[in-house]
Structure formats: C-alpha cells, structure tokens
Scaffold this motif. Structure first.
Motif, short mmCIF file in Angstrom:
data_model
loop_
_atom_site.label_atom_id
_atom_site.label_comp_id
_atom_site.label_asym_id
_atom_site.label_seq_id
_atom_site.Cartn_x
_atom_site.Cartn_y
_atom_site.Cartn_z
N VAL A 177 -2.75 10.41 0.33
CA VAL A 177 -1.88 9.89 1.37
C VAL A 177 -0.46 10.40 1.14
O VAL A 177 -0.09 10.76 0.02
N THR A 178 0.32 10.43 2.20
CA THR A 178 1.74 10.78 2.11
C THR A 178 2.57 9.52 2.25
O THR A 178 2.40 8.77 3.22
N ILE A 179 3.43 9.27 1.29
CA ILE A 179 4.29 8.09 1.32
C ILE A 179 5.50 8.38 2.18
O ILE A 179 6.29 9.28 1.90
N LEU A 180 5.65 7.60 3.25
CA LEU A 180 6.75 7.81 4.19
C LEU A 180 7.89 6.81 3.98
O LEU A 180 9.02 7.08 4.37
N GLY A 181 7.59 5.69 3.38
CA GLY A 181 8.61 4.66 3.19
C GLY A 181 8.07 3.51 2.39
O GLY A 181 6.97 3.59 1.83
N GLU A 182 8.83 2.43 2.32
CA GLU A 182 8.44 1.26 1.54
C GLU A 182 8.74 -0.01 2.31
O GLU A 182 9.68 -0.06 3.11
N GLN A 183 7.94 -1.01 2.07
CA GLN A 183 8.20 -2.35 2.61
C GLN A 183 7.68 -3.36 1.60
O GLN A 183 6.47 -3.52 1.42
N ASP A 184 8.59 -4.02 0.91
CA ASP A 184 8.25 -5.01 -0.12
C ASP A 184 7.31 -4.39 -1.14
O ASP A 184 7.66 -3.40 -1.76
N ASP A 185 6.10 -4.95 -1.30
CA ASP A 185 5.17 -4.43 -2.31
C ASP A 185 4.18 -3.43 -1.73
O ASP A 185 3.13 -3.18 -2.30
N CYS A 186 4.53 -2.86 -0.58
CA CYS A 186 3.66 -1.87 0.08
C CYS A 186 4.38 -0.55 0.30
O CYS A 186 5.60 -0.50 0.41
N TYR A 187 3.59 0.51 0.36
CA TYR A 187 4.08 1.80 0.84
C TYR A 187 3.70 1.94 2.31
O TYR A 187 2.65 1.45 2.75
N ILE A 188 4.57 2.62 3.06
CA ILE A 188 4.21 3.06 4.41
C ILE A 188 3.62 4.45 4.23
O ILE A 188 4.30 5.36 3.75
N VAL A 189 2.35 4.62 4.58
CA VAL A 189 1.69 5.87 4.27
C VAL A 189 1.10 6.50 5.52
O VAL A 189 0.80 5.83 6.51
#
Length: 371
Positions: free
Chosen positions: A76-88
């Motif tokens: 997966v490509t990590i695009l961003g973050e939100q709390d304890d998650c990655y936006i992928v």
C-alpha cells in the motif's frame, strides 16, 4: 362629436379586452414557474441511487465501517495519517488502515523466533482475537512471525494464527501445570471483526475516495508499506457511541451500511436497530480483580481496576463483554468479573479460566465490494 366618442369608447374597449386577455397568460406563467422550482424539493437528487435503509444506533466507540479487506504481503502507499491509522492507497481502493497492521519501507523486517505456548494458550484465526480460539498444548513450539503489539502472528505446525503476547514464552515452561489446557487466556472480543457473514458490499468505486476529515493531514513524503496480516480491514471511517448509521441489509453478524455513496459493513452486535428489544440495565458488583477497558476488544492495558463490590451499571450485553458505567465512566468488562450479588469473601477469583474472546463470525463467505 358623437362619432369621435364612439371611436374613443371602441378603442378603450379593445384595450381593456386586450389587457384582460393578458392576465391569464401571466398567471399561467407564474404557476408554471412555481411548479418547476418546487419539483426538485420533492424529488431528492440521490433518489435514483440511494438505497432503502433502516436507522441504527452504534453502541460502542471506535466501530469500523469496513470497505474491504487486504491480505498479508499486499503493498500500500501511505498518503497521510489520522490518529492511529494511515490513509492508504491500495489495489482495492483508498481508506484507513491501522498503523500496527503494516510495516513501512523504512522499517526492518521482523526477526522471527521460536517460542513455547504457556498453559491455556489460545490460537485465534483473526487478529482481533474474536473467535473462540483453539487451545494449544503447553510447551508446544510456536514460530513467532510478527509482533502486532498486543498479539503475535504465529505459525503452529501447519496452522497460522494469532495469540496474545503474554501467552508465549521464550523458554520451555517448567511448571507442573496440567497439559489439559482447557482454561482460557485474556482473549480479545468483538463480534464483527474477521470475515463477516455473506453480504456483498455492492458496486462501489474507491478511486477518488478521501474522507473530508483527513484532507488536512496528507503527507508530502508518501511512502510504501507492507500489510502484515490477512483480512486487514480497510475502513471508510470509525463510528463512535450513539452515532446513527443507515443499514441497508443485515444478518445476525453483519450490517451493510450506506454512507455518502459507499457501502461498508459493521459488526451487527455493535448496532441497535429499531426492531431490537431494548436491554434492561441492572446494577451489579465488581468481583475481585475486575478490570474496565475502553476498547471493546478487551486487550491491552485496562483503563481502570475496580475494588471488589464496586457498583457497576450494566448497560448492554454484547455477548462476550458487558457495556458498563462504573465510577462515572463508560467502558467494557468481561461478564465473569461482574456479579449480581456482593462478594462475601476476600480475594476469591471468579473461578473461570479467563475469557476466550468474542463470538465467532458467520460461516458464510464475505464477498468484497466490486471495484
């Protein structure tokens, strides 16, 4: 003079008649225009695609709306973050993925090692530890493949599964505990994780998906990561307690919901529908060593340890755990740690072998949404 008067009155009559004939035209036009402008108000723009749904209420915090599931080894490509998650971004679409389920490209691979099962070790089929789990005999060799913080991904002979980290020892167990391992460890719990009952998410496209709430945290230095577990949940969002959801279909295990053009599933046990019978709350008492968790999986460190006979209001029974209010705070407790009567003895345990986790998911196969 009479001729002029006749001519004047004749012209006036013609003009009057002409004016009267225009009035109905203006009225008709105004009426037509009103009908046109009001039409969209009675016909929602999404009427053609919005599915029929029932209202449901979420019972606990941090319930995932799962779009699809990824497999161990997926990139997966990590695009961003939100709390304890990655936006992928993945081959199956974009969404939220818990950070501990992936290893980023700049992290070293985990060095596997051989451990030994402690007494009462349970081998679960999914990383939420939501099934009953199979008992592993004490001192069985276990190959630890990944450390997911609260549990290990392990290989036991030909079977791959998940065990709590405190159930594996680096040295053989030398105690004289019996090998009839029927006791349970502190399993997790939830009813909707893993592969839910046979419901199809429908035809959806995730290509352009981005939750509005996470646009501000996109990263400029995007990087890749590898998924560490099977059935890793790629989520649209996480619901909190008392949030409303639009349920289009449901089974005993799963609710299919519709949200802003997307279909996703949530665990049925965490949603109360209008036709569901309301749970009658009752007052109980904490047993010795009772613990309160803020996570419905019941793993990790408890947020509160209750003294024996502390009053506990049981608000709902989720099967594997109680939703409670204790000392002014909401949380989750294992049923065997709450009694309907006060304890009369001191340090007496509840006599159970521990929680074995939540109920298992449906036996039907989950069909991922079509991309």
């Amino acid at each position: 003079m009479k001729t002029y008067q006749k001519y004047f009155f004749l012209v006036a009559a013609i003009l009057l008649l002409a004016g009267c004939s225009k009035a109905p035209e203006e009225t008709t036009s105004a009426s037509t225009q009103t009908t046109v402008t009001q039409a969209p108000e009675t016909e929602p723009a999404t009427g053609a695609t919005e599915p029929n749904s029932e209202a449901g209420i979420v019972l606990v915090d941090h319930v995932p709306a799962v779009l699809t599931q990824l497999s161990r080894g997926d990139i997966v490509t990590i695009l961003g973050e939100q709390d304890d998650c990655y936006i992928v971004d993945s081959a199956k679409g974009q969404g939220l993925l818990e950070k501990h389920l992936v290893r980023t490209a700049d992290q070293s691979a985990y060095e596997s090692w051989t451990g030994y099962a402690k007494y009462g070790t349970l081998l679960h089929r999914n990383y939420h530890l939501t099934d009953d789990g199979g008992v592993v005999t004490t001192n069985t060799k276990v190959q630890v493949l990944e450390d997911l913080t609260w549990c290990y991904l392990v290989q036991v002979e030909d079977t791959r599964g998940y065990v709590l980290t405190d159930q594996i020892s680096k040295q053989p167990i030398k105690s004289s505990s019996p090998n009839n391992d029927t006791g349970g460890g502190n399993g997790g719990g939830s009813s909707g994780g893993g592969t839910p009952g046979g419901q199809d998410g429908g035809d959806i496209s995730l290509t352009d998906f981005f939750p509005n709430t996470v646009r501000a945290v996109l990263l400029s230095n995007q990087r890749t990561a590898t998924v560490l577990v099977d059935d890793a949940e790629l989520c649209l969002k996480y619901f909190e307690r008392n949030d409303s959801v639009n349920v289009t279909q449901h089974t005993t295990d799963t609710c299919i919901i519709y949200l802003d053009g997307f279909y996703a599933f949530v665990p049925r046990i965490f949603v109360r529908m209008e036709q569901d019978e309301l749970y009658e709350s009752w007052t109980g008492y904490a047993k010795w060593n009772a613990e309160v968790y803020d996570d419905y999986h019941l793993y990790g460190e408890p947020v509160k340890n209750l003294k024996t006979n502390t009053e506990v209001t049981v608000l709902d029974d989720l099967g594997y755990c109680y939703l409670v209010e204790a000392e002014g705070e909401f949380g989750m407790m294992r049923p065997e740690t709450v009694s309907k009567w006060k304890q009369t003895s001191g340090n007496s345990s509840n006599g159970s072998g521990g929680s074995s986790g939540g109920s298992s998911s449906g036996g039907e196969e989950w069909t991922p949404p079509k991309m």
